[in-house]
Write a protein that holds these residues in place. Sequence first.
Motif, PDB file in Angstrom:
ATOM      1  N   TYR A  35      45.253  39.173  37.869  1.00  0.00           N
ATOM      2  CA  TYR A  35      45.979  40.432  37.776  1.00  0.00           C
ATOM      3  C   TYR A  35      45.379  41.277  36.648  1.00  0.00           C
ATOM      4  O   TYR A  35      45.286  40.824  35.504  1.00  0.00           O
ATOM      5  N   THR A  57      49.148  47.740  38.459  1.00  0.00           N
ATOM      6  CA  THR A  57      48.261  46.584  38.454  1.00  0.00           C
ATOM      7  C   THR A  57      47.481  46.467  39.765  1.00  0.00           C
ATOM      8  O   THR A  57      47.876  47.009  40.800  1.00  0.00           O
ATOM      9  N   VAL A  95      45.569  43.274  42.044  1.00  0.00           N
ATOM     10  CA  VAL A  95      45.443  41.825  42.186  1.00  0.00           C
ATOM     11  C   VAL A  95      44.119  41.520  42.880  1.00  0.00           C
ATOM     12  O   VAL A  95      43.837  42.034  43.964  1.00  0.00           O
ATOM     13  N   LYS A 141      44.093  33.933  41.827  1.00  0.00           N
ATOM     14  CA  LYS A 141      44.478  35.335  41.764  1.00  0.00           C
ATOM     15  C   LYS A 141      44.412  35.814  40.320  1.00  0.00           C
ATOM     16  O   LYS A 141      44.898  35.144  39.411  1.00  0.00           O
TER      17      LYS A 141
END
Length: 205
Positions: free
Chosen positions: A77, A65, A67, A75
């Motif tokens: 993801y 992933t 961010v 935030k």
Amino acid sequence: MGFATTKLIFFVTTQMVLVGVMFHSTCKTIFESIIFVFVMHPFDIGDRCVVDGVQMVVEEMNILTTVFLRYDNEKIYYPNSVLLTKPISNYYRSPEMGDGVDFTVDISTSMESINALKKAIQIYIESRPKNWNPRHEVIVTGIEDMNKMTMCLCVQHTINHQNYGERNTRITDLILELKKIFEELGIKYHLLPQEIVLTKVNASK
């Protein structure tokens, strides 16, 4: 030793197929993520990117992933296997970027005033080589309603738009300088005369 029954063989076979499908999907996701991070590697931590039309800063990169930090500090993801399929623009890796400031002048503005405007803009831009590339252009984009002429000042920064705050500061200073030049040269915009119809109403007694 005995023999396995048909039901037992069928159960073992289906479980093996299920496990194979699960691991195939997982392995595919891991492989795509590795390709994205280590082979494509379209950005680094701290880069300002645009994904799905949203401008964000890369805050953290992992194998599976990434961010992002949006402008409002939210935030987001993203699975790297998903990012692999998306177009991504990266301001940090872009060359020096351009900008444009639109403005309107009255159609009656003389060519002498327009030439003086271009000269004043040139002097301002060349006096700030740390902010602006000397290459710039003042273009006419159209005439509207036979009373106003739309124009655009096209400039090129000495930075890309990775530093968005600095970009906004430079554009603000440029617009304020344009306002100052307009005032000094007496360049204004006037509305066309408006027709006003007056109707006499007799007051009732």
